[in-house]
Write a protein that holds these residues in place. Sequence first.
Motif, mmCIF file in Angstrom:
data_model
loop_
_atom_site.group_PDB
_atom_site.id
_atom_site.type_symbol
_atom_site.label_atom_id
_atom_site.label_comp_id
_atom_site.label_asym_id
_atom_site.label_seq_id
_atom_site.Cartn_x
_atom_site.Cartn_y
_atom_site.Cartn_z
ATOM 1 N N ASN A 204 0.826 -1.221 0.000
ATOM 2 C CA ASN A 204 0.000 0.000 0.000
ATOM 3 C C ASN A 204 0.858 1.267 0.000
ATOM 4 N N SER A 205 1.590 1.442 -1.089
ATOM 5 C CA SER A 205 2.382 2.655 -1.285
ATOM 6 C C SER A 205 2.369 2.987 -2.769
ATOM 7 N N THR A 206 2.584 4.236 -3.097
ATOM 8 C CA THR A 206 2.531 4.675 -4.500
ATOM 9 C C THR A 206 3.492 3.889 -5.371
ATOM 10 N N GLN A 207 4.709 3.693 -4.879
ATOM 11 C CA GLN A 207 5.728 2.995 -5.663
ATOM 12 C C GLN A 207 5.311 1.557 -5.982
ATOM 13 N N TYR A 208 4.847 0.839 -4.965
ATOM 14 C CA TYR A 208 4.425 -0.547 -5.187
ATOM 15 C C TYR A 208 3.196 -0.618 -6.087
ATOM 16 N N LEU A 209 2.216 0.241 -5.831
ATOM 17 C CA LEU A 209 0.972 0.202 -6.603
ATOM 18 C C LEU A 209 1.215 0.474 -8.081
ATOM 19 N N VAL A 210 2.065 1.458 -8.378
ATOM 20 C CA VAL A 210 2.383 1.784 -9.776
ATOM 21 C C VAL A 210 3.165 0.649 -10.419
ATOM 22 N N ALA A 211 4.176 0.144 -9.705
ATOM 23 C CA ALA A 211 5.026 -0.921 -10.243
ATOM 24 C C ALA A 211 4.228 -2.198 -10.490
ATOM 25 N N ILE A 212 3.410 -2.586 -9.521
ATOM 26 C CA ILE A 212 2.618 -3.801 -9.666
ATOM 27 C C ILE A 212 1.589 -3.659 -10.780
ATOM 28 N N THR A 213 0.980 -2.473 -10.877
ATOM 29 C CA THR A 213 0.022 -2.203 -11.961
ATOM 30 C C THR A 213 0.700 -2.325 -13.316
ATOM 31 N N LEU A 214 1.921 -1.792 -13.395
ATOM 32 C CA LEU A 214 2.703 -1.866 -14.646
ATOM 33 C C LEU A 214 2.964 -3.326 -15.025
ATOM 34 N N LEU A 215 3.434 -4.111 -14.056
ATOM 35 C CA LEU A 215 3.764 -5.508 -14.327
ATOM 36 C C LEU A 215 2.521 -6.316 -14.696
ATOM 37 N N LEU A 216 1.435 -6.106 -13.950
ATOM 38 C CA LEU A 216 0.215 -6.865 -14.196
ATOM 39 C C LEU A 216 -0.433 -6.506 -15.537
ATOM 40 N N SER A 217 -0.584 -5.216 -15.781
ATOM 41 C CA SER A 217 -1.259 -4.777 -17.008
ATOM 42 C C SER A 217 -0.483 -5.178 -18.267
ATOM 43 N N PHE A 218 0.824 -4.893 -18.277
ATOM 44 C CA PHE A 218 1.641 -5.235 -19.438
ATOM 45 C C PHE A 218 1.809 -6.753 -19.543
ATOM 46 N N GLY A 219 1.896 -7.417 -18.380
ATOM 47 C CA GLY A 219 2.072 -8.863 -18.381
ATOM 48 C C GLY A 219 0.845 -9.596 -18.886
ATOM 49 N N ILE A 220 -0.323 -9.217 -18.383
ATOM 50 C CA ILE A 220 -1.569 -9.872 -18.809
ATOM 51 C C ILE A 220 -1.852 -9.612 -20.278
ATOM 52 N N TRP A 221 -1.677 -8.345 -20.690
ATOM 53 C CA TRP A 221 -1.916 -7.989 -22.096
ATOM 54 C C TRP A 221 -1.001 -8.785 -23.020
ATOM 55 N N SER A 222 0.288 -8.847 -22.674
ATOM 56 C CA SER A 222 1.258 -9.578 -23.501
ATOM 57 C C SER A 222 0.983 -11.077 -23.481
ATOM 58 N N SER A 223 0.526 -11.591 -22.336
ATOM 59 C CA SER A 223 0.258 -13.026 -22.201
ATOM 60 C C SER A 223 -0.853 -13.484 -23.140
ATOM 61 N N LEU A 224 -1.854 -12.622 -23.352
ATOM 62 C CA LEU A 224 -2.957 -12.965 -24.252
ATOM 63 C C LEU A 224 -2.442 -13.230 -25.663
ATOM 64 N N PHE A 225 -1.536 -12.386 -26.132
ATOM 65 C CA PHE A 225 -0.944 -12.556 -27.460
ATOM 66 C C PHE A 225 0.076 -13.692 -27.459
ATOM 67 N N TYR A 226 0.760 -13.856 -26.328
ATOM 68 C CA TYR A 226 1.765 -14.916 -26.203
ATOM 69 C C TYR A 226 1.107 -16.284 -26.338
ATOM 70 N N ILE A 227 -0.013 -16.478 -25.625
ATOM 71 C CA ILE A 227 -0.734 -17.752 -25.686
ATOM 72 C C ILE A 227 -1.216 -18.037 -27.108
ATOM 73 N N LYS A 228 -1.696 -16.988 -27.752
ATOM 74 C CA LYS A 228 -2.182 -17.129 -29.127
ATOM 75 C C LYS A 228 -1.041 -17.484 -30.075
ATOM 76 N N SER A 229 0.129 -16.909 -29.842
ATOM 77 C CA SER A 229 1.264 -17.125 -30.751
ATOM 78 C C SER A 229 1.884 -18.512 -30.606
ATOM 79 N N ILE A 230 1.680 -19.163 -29.453
ATOM 80 C CA ILE A 230 2.264 -20.492 -29.248
ATOM 81 C C ILE A 230 1.781 -21.471 -30.313
ATOM 82 N N LYS A 231 0.527 -21.348 -30.687
ATOM 83 C CA LYS A 231 -0.038 -22.242 -31.702
ATOM 84 C C LYS A 231 0.640 -22.069 -33.056
ATOM 85 N N GLN A 232 1.245 -20.887 -33.269
ATOM 86 C CA GLN A 232 1.895 -20.604 -34.544
ATOM 87 C C GLN A 232 3.371 -21.016 -34.561
ATOM 88 N N LYS A 233 3.887 -21.422 -33.402
ATOM 89 C CA LYS A 233 5.277 -21.847 -33.324
ATOM 90 C C LYS A 233 5.433 -23.257 -33.898
#
Length: 307
Positions: A204-233
Amino acid sequence: MITSIFSKSRPINFIIVFFIVLIAFITARIELIKGSITMVFVFKQLVLFGVCYASILLLNFIVSKNNLSNKNNYEILLFSLFLLAITSSTSHVNVIFSNFFVMLGLRRIISLRSQINVKKKLFDAAFWIAIAALFYFWAILFFVIILISLLLYSETKINHWIIPFTGVITVFLITIGTSIILNDNFFELFKSFPEVSYDLSSYNSTQYLVAITLLLSFGIWSSLFYIKSIKQKKKAFRASFNTILFAGVIALVIIILAPKKDGSEFLFAFAPLSIIITNYIEIIEEKWFKEVFLSVLILVPFILLFL
Protein backbone atom coordinates in the motif's frame (compact mmCIF):
# COMPACT_ATOMS: atom_id res chain seq x y z
CA MET A 1 15.09 4.71 -31.69
CA ILE A 2 14.77 2.75 -28.42
CA THR A 3 13.61 -0.42 -30.15
CA SER A 4 16.44 -0.27 -32.68
CA ILE A 5 19.08 -0.30 -29.92
CA PHE A 6 17.93 -3.60 -28.42
CA SER A 7 16.50 -5.13 -31.59
CA LYS A 8 19.83 -6.88 -32.12
CA SER A 9 22.24 -8.45 -29.68
CA ARG A 10 25.11 -6.03 -29.12
CA PRO A 11 27.78 -5.66 -26.38
CA ILE A 12 26.55 -2.12 -25.62
CA ASN A 13 23.19 -3.58 -24.58
CA PHE A 14 24.79 -5.57 -21.78
CA ILE A 15 26.64 -2.46 -20.59
CA ILE A 16 23.40 -0.45 -20.48
CA VAL A 17 21.67 -3.26 -18.59
CA PHE A 18 24.63 -3.50 -16.20
CA PHE A 19 24.21 0.13 -15.14
CA ILE A 20 20.42 -0.18 -14.81
CA VAL A 21 20.89 -3.14 -12.47
CA LEU A 22 23.59 -1.22 -10.60
CA ILE A 23 21.22 1.72 -10.05
CA ALA A 24 18.47 -0.64 -8.82
CA PHE A 25 20.91 -2.43 -6.53
CA ILE A 26 22.41 0.74 -5.03
CA THR A 27 18.96 2.27 -4.52
CA ALA A 28 17.86 -0.79 -2.55
CA ARG A 29 21.07 -0.78 -0.49
CA ILE A 30 20.69 2.90 0.49
CA GLU A 31 17.51 1.94 2.31
CA LEU A 32 19.18 -1.07 3.97
CA ILE A 33 22.34 0.62 5.25
CA LYS A 34 21.84 1.59 8.88
CA GLY A 35 25.33 1.37 10.37
CA SER A 36 28.92 1.79 9.24
CA ILE A 37 30.03 0.20 5.96
CA THR A 38 32.61 -2.56 6.42
CA MET A 39 34.71 -4.53 3.95
CA VAL A 40 32.66 -7.63 4.73
CA PHE A 41 29.46 -5.74 3.88
CA VAL A 42 30.95 -4.45 0.61
CA PHE A 43 32.16 -7.93 -0.38
CA LYS A 44 28.76 -9.42 0.38
CA GLN A 45 27.00 -6.82 -1.75
CA LEU A 46 29.41 -7.37 -4.64
CA VAL A 47 28.64 -11.09 -4.54
CA LEU A 48 24.89 -10.43 -4.50
CA PHE A 49 25.19 -7.95 -7.37
CA GLY A 50 27.20 -10.54 -9.27
CA VAL A 51 24.45 -13.13 -8.79
CA CYS A 52 21.79 -10.62 -9.93
CA TYR A 53 23.70 -9.76 -13.08
CA ALA A 54 24.57 -13.42 -13.66
CA SER A 55 20.83 -14.15 -13.58
CA ILE A 56 20.36 -11.71 -16.45
CA LEU A 57 23.20 -13.30 -18.43
CA LEU A 58 21.65 -16.71 -17.73
CA LEU A 59 18.30 -15.44 -18.99
CA ASN A 60 19.96 -14.26 -22.20
CA PHE A 61 21.61 -17.67 -22.61
CA ILE A 62 18.32 -19.52 -22.10
CA VAL A 63 16.48 -17.31 -24.59
CA SER A 64 19.15 -17.39 -27.31
CA LYS A 65 19.97 -21.09 -26.90
CA ASN A 66 16.32 -22.17 -27.17
CA ASN A 67 15.12 -19.61 -29.74
CA LEU A 68 12.63 -18.02 -27.36
CA SER A 69 12.98 -14.68 -29.13
CA ASN A 70 14.17 -13.29 -32.46
CA LYS A 71 17.82 -12.79 -31.46
CA ASN A 72 17.35 -9.47 -29.68
CA ASN A 73 18.09 -8.23 -26.16
CA TYR A 74 14.65 -7.01 -25.09
CA GLU A 75 14.44 -9.71 -22.40
CA ILE A 76 17.55 -8.54 -20.52
CA LEU A 77 16.43 -4.91 -20.77
CA LEU A 78 13.01 -5.77 -19.36
CA PHE A 79 14.49 -7.86 -16.53
CA SER A 80 16.74 -4.96 -15.47
CA LEU A 81 13.84 -2.49 -15.68
CA PHE A 82 11.70 -4.72 -13.48
CA LEU A 83 14.50 -4.73 -10.91
CA LEU A 84 14.49 -0.94 -11.09
CA ALA A 85 10.70 -0.74 -10.79
CA ILE A 86 10.75 -2.84 -7.61
CA THR A 87 14.21 -2.22 -6.18
CA SER A 88 13.35 -4.20 -3.05
CA SER A 89 13.39 -7.31 -5.25
CA THR A 90 17.17 -7.28 -4.77
CA SER A 91 17.05 -6.84 -1.00
CA HIS A 92 16.50 -10.44 0.12
CA VAL A 93 19.67 -12.55 -0.05
CA ASN A 94 17.88 -15.92 -0.01
CA VAL A 95 15.46 -14.94 -2.79
CA ILE A 96 18.32 -13.77 -5.04
CA PHE A 97 20.09 -17.11 -4.74
CA SER A 98 16.85 -19.08 -4.93
CA ASN A 99 15.79 -17.35 -8.15
CA PHE A 100 19.21 -17.99 -9.70
CA PHE A 101 18.97 -21.73 -8.97
CA VAL A 102 15.38 -21.80 -10.26
CA MET A 103 16.62 -20.33 -13.53
CA LEU A 104 19.32 -23.01 -13.72
CA GLY A 105 16.54 -25.55 -13.29
CA LEU A 106 14.39 -23.92 -15.98
CA ARG A 107 17.36 -23.96 -18.34
CA ARG A 108 17.55 -27.75 -18.05
CA ILE A 109 13.78 -28.18 -18.35
CA ILE A 110 13.58 -26.11 -21.53
CA SER A 111 16.56 -27.96 -23.01
CA LEU A 112 14.49 -31.19 -22.90
CA ARG A 113 13.31 -30.08 -26.33
CA SER A 114 16.38 -31.67 -27.92
CA GLN A 115 15.51 -35.06 -26.33
CA ILE A 116 19.23 -35.58 -25.70
CA ASN A 117 20.46 -36.73 -22.26
CA VAL A 118 16.89 -36.57 -20.98
CA LYS A 119 17.63 -38.44 -17.75
CA LYS A 120 20.51 -36.14 -16.84
CA LYS A 121 18.48 -33.03 -17.61
CA LEU A 122 15.55 -34.20 -15.50
CA PHE A 123 17.84 -34.95 -12.56
CA ASP A 124 19.68 -31.62 -12.93
CA ALA A 125 16.43 -29.63 -13.15
CA ALA A 126 15.04 -31.22 -9.98
CA PHE A 127 18.41 -30.87 -8.24
CA TRP A 128 18.66 -27.11 -8.91
CA ILE A 129 15.04 -26.45 -7.96
CA ALA A 130 15.49 -28.41 -4.72
CA ILE A 131 18.54 -26.27 -3.88
CA ALA A 132 16.47 -23.16 -4.66
CA ALA A 133 13.87 -24.41 -2.15
CA LEU A 134 16.56 -24.58 0.55
CA PHE A 135 16.91 -20.81 0.21
CA TYR A 136 13.20 -20.05 -0.28
CA PHE A 137 10.72 -22.86 0.39
CA TRP A 138 8.01 -21.92 -2.11
CA ALA A 139 10.51 -22.20 -4.97
CA ILE A 140 9.77 -25.93 -4.75
CA LEU A 141 6.55 -25.19 -6.67
CA PHE A 142 8.68 -24.90 -9.82
CA PHE A 143 9.16 -28.67 -9.52
CA VAL A 144 5.64 -28.94 -10.98
CA ILE A 145 7.00 -27.59 -14.28
CA ILE A 146 9.18 -30.69 -14.64
CA LEU A 147 6.11 -32.91 -14.43
CA ILE A 148 4.19 -30.64 -16.80
CA SER A 149 7.07 -30.82 -19.28
CA LEU A 150 6.94 -34.62 -19.17
CA LEU A 151 3.25 -34.39 -20.03
CA LEU A 152 3.94 -31.92 -22.85
CA TYR A 153 6.48 -34.29 -24.36
CA SER A 154 4.04 -37.21 -23.88
CA GLU A 155 6.67 -39.06 -21.87
CA THR A 156 5.63 -42.63 -21.04
CA LYS A 157 8.85 -44.06 -19.59
CA ILE A 158 8.34 -44.69 -15.88
CA ASN A 159 11.98 -44.01 -14.99
CA HIS A 160 11.73 -40.52 -16.48
CA TRP A 161 8.92 -39.77 -14.01
CA ILE A 162 10.92 -41.13 -11.09
CA ILE A 163 14.23 -39.35 -11.83
CA PRO A 164 13.07 -35.81 -10.81
CA PHE A 165 12.08 -37.13 -7.37
CA THR A 166 15.52 -38.71 -6.96
CA GLY A 167 17.03 -35.29 -7.66
CA VAL A 168 15.04 -33.74 -4.82
CA ILE A 169 15.82 -36.64 -2.47
CA THR A 170 19.53 -36.30 -3.29
CA VAL A 171 19.55 -32.64 -2.20
CA PHE A 172 17.58 -33.56 0.93
CA LEU A 173 20.07 -36.28 1.92
CA ILE A 174 23.13 -34.14 1.17
CA THR A 175 21.69 -31.30 3.25
CA ILE A 176 20.95 -33.60 6.19
CA GLY A 177 24.43 -35.14 5.99
CA THR A 178 26.09 -31.72 5.88
CA SER A 179 23.94 -30.51 8.77
CA ILE A 180 24.96 -33.48 10.92
CA ILE A 181 28.66 -32.94 10.19
CA LEU A 182 28.63 -29.17 10.76
CA ASN A 183 26.00 -28.76 13.48
CA ASP A 184 25.39 -32.23 14.91
CA ASN A 185 21.74 -31.69 14.04
CA PHE A 186 19.62 -33.23 11.26
CA PHE A 187 17.72 -30.12 10.17
CA GLU A 188 19.89 -27.15 11.20
CA LEU A 189 20.57 -26.20 7.57
CA PHE A 190 16.89 -26.18 6.67
CA LYS A 191 16.24 -22.47 7.11
CA SER A 192 13.22 -22.18 4.83
CA PHE A 193 9.80 -23.42 5.96
CA PRO A 194 6.28 -23.44 4.39
CA GLU A 195 4.82 -20.24 5.81
CA VAL A 196 2.00 -18.34 4.12
CA SER A 197 0.64 -14.80 4.34
CA TYR A 198 -2.17 -13.09 2.47
CA ASP A 199 -1.58 -9.68 4.00
CA LEU A 200 -1.09 -7.22 1.12
CA SER A 201 -0.87 -4.10 3.27
CA SER A 202 2.89 -3.79 2.62
CA TYR A 203 2.07 -3.02 -1.03
CA ASN A 204 0.00 0.00 0.00
CA SER A 205 2.38 2.65 -1.28
CA THR A 206 2.53 4.68 -4.50
CA GLN A 207 5.73 2.99 -5.66
CA TYR A 208 4.43 -0.55 -5.19
CA LEU A 209 0.97 0.20 -6.60
CA VAL A 210 2.38 1.78 -9.78
CA ALA A 211 5.03 -0.92 -10.24
CA ILE A 212 2.62 -3.80 -9.67
CA THR A 213 0.02 -2.20 -11.96
CA LEU A 214 2.70 -1.87 -14.65
CA LEU A 215 3.76 -5.51 -14.33
CA LEU A 216 0.21 -6.86 -14.20
CA SER A 217 -1.26 -4.78 -17.01
CA PHE A 218 1.64 -5.23 -19.44
CA GLY A 219 2.07 -8.86 -18.38
CA ILE A 220 -1.57 -9.87 -18.81
CA TRP A 221 -1.92 -7.99 -22.10
CA SER A 222 1.26 -9.58 -23.50
CA SER A 223 0.26 -13.03 -22.20
CA LEU A 224 -2.96 -12.96 -24.25
CA PHE A 225 -0.94 -12.56 -27.46
CA TYR A 226 1.76 -14.92 -26.20
CA ILE A 227 -0.73 -17.75 -25.69
CA LYS A 228 -2.18 -17.13 -29.13
CA SER A 229 1.26 -17.12 -30.75
CA ILE A 230 2.26 -20.49 -29.25
CA LYS A 231 -0.04 -22.24 -31.70
CA GLN A 232 1.89 -20.60 -34.54
CA LYS A 233 5.28 -21.85 -33.32
CA LYS A 234 6.93 -24.95 -34.70
CA LYS A 235 5.69 -28.05 -32.90
CA ALA A 236 9.17 -28.79 -31.51
CA PHE A 237 9.29 -25.39 -29.77
CA ARG A 238 5.76 -25.21 -28.33
CA ALA A 239 6.66 -27.08 -25.14
CA SER A 240 9.44 -24.56 -24.40
CA PHE A 241 7.10 -21.59 -24.76
CA ASN A 242 4.46 -23.33 -22.62
CA THR A 243 7.10 -23.94 -19.96
CA ILE A 244 7.76 -20.20 -19.73
CA LEU A 245 4.03 -19.53 -19.41
CA PHE A 246 3.66 -22.05 -16.57
CA ALA A 247 6.74 -20.56 -14.89
CA GLY A 248 5.00 -17.20 -14.91
CA VAL A 249 1.86 -18.69 -13.36
CA ILE A 250 3.84 -20.41 -10.61
CA ALA A 251 5.74 -17.19 -9.91
CA LEU A 252 2.37 -15.46 -9.44
CA VAL A 253 1.31 -18.18 -6.98
CA ILE A 254 4.55 -17.67 -5.04
CA ILE A 255 3.88 -13.92 -4.85
CA ILE A 256 0.43 -14.63 -3.41
CA LEU A 257 1.72 -17.18 -0.89
CA ALA A 258 4.90 -15.30 0.13
CA PRO A 259 5.06 -15.17 3.96
CA LYS A 260 6.89 -11.84 3.94
CA LYS A 261 5.71 -9.51 1.20
CA ASP A 262 8.63 -7.10 0.92
CA GLY A 263 8.85 -7.00 -2.87
CA SER A 264 11.60 -9.61 -3.16
CA GLU A 265 9.05 -12.30 -4.07
CA PHE A 266 8.45 -10.57 -7.43
CA LEU A 267 11.95 -11.58 -8.53
CA PHE A 268 10.68 -15.05 -9.47
CA ALA A 269 8.31 -13.50 -12.02
CA PHE A 270 10.83 -11.27 -13.79
CA ALA A 271 12.44 -13.88 -16.07
CA PRO A 272 9.25 -15.47 -17.49
CA LEU A 273 7.56 -12.08 -17.70
CA SER A 274 10.52 -10.65 -19.61
CA ILE A 275 10.29 -13.43 -22.20
CA ILE A 276 6.51 -13.13 -22.55
CA ILE A 277 6.60 -9.34 -23.05
CA THR A 278 9.58 -9.65 -25.40
CA ASN A 279 7.56 -11.95 -27.63
CA TYR A 280 4.74 -9.43 -27.69
CA ILE A 281 7.08 -6.55 -28.59
CA GLU A 282 8.36 -8.60 -31.51
CA ILE A 283 4.91 -9.01 -33.07
CA ILE A 284 3.90 -5.33 -32.80
CA GLU A 285 3.74 -4.10 -36.38
CA GLU A 286 3.19 -0.37 -35.77
CA LYS A 287 6.61 1.12 -35.10
CA TRP A 288 5.22 4.11 -33.19
CA PHE A 289 3.22 1.85 -30.87
CA LYS A 290 6.25 -0.35 -30.24
CA GLU A 291 8.26 2.76 -29.32
CA VAL A 292 5.53 4.02 -26.97
CA PHE A 293 5.06 0.58 -25.40
CA LEU A 294 8.78 0.20 -24.66
CA SER A 295 9.16 3.85 -23.63
CA VAL A 296 6.55 3.44 -20.89
CA LEU A 297 8.35 0.35 -19.61
CA ILE A 298 11.59 2.33 -19.49
CA LEU A 299 10.35 5.64 -18.11
CA VAL A 300 8.08 4.41 -15.31
CA PRO A 301 10.82 2.57 -13.34
CA PHE A 302 13.06 5.65 -13.48
CA ILE A 303 10.20 7.93 -12.41
CA LEU A 304 9.48 5.63 -9.47
CA LEU A 305 13.00 6.30 -8.15
CA PHE A 306 11.88 9.83 -7.24
CA LEU A 307 8.60 8.86 -5.55
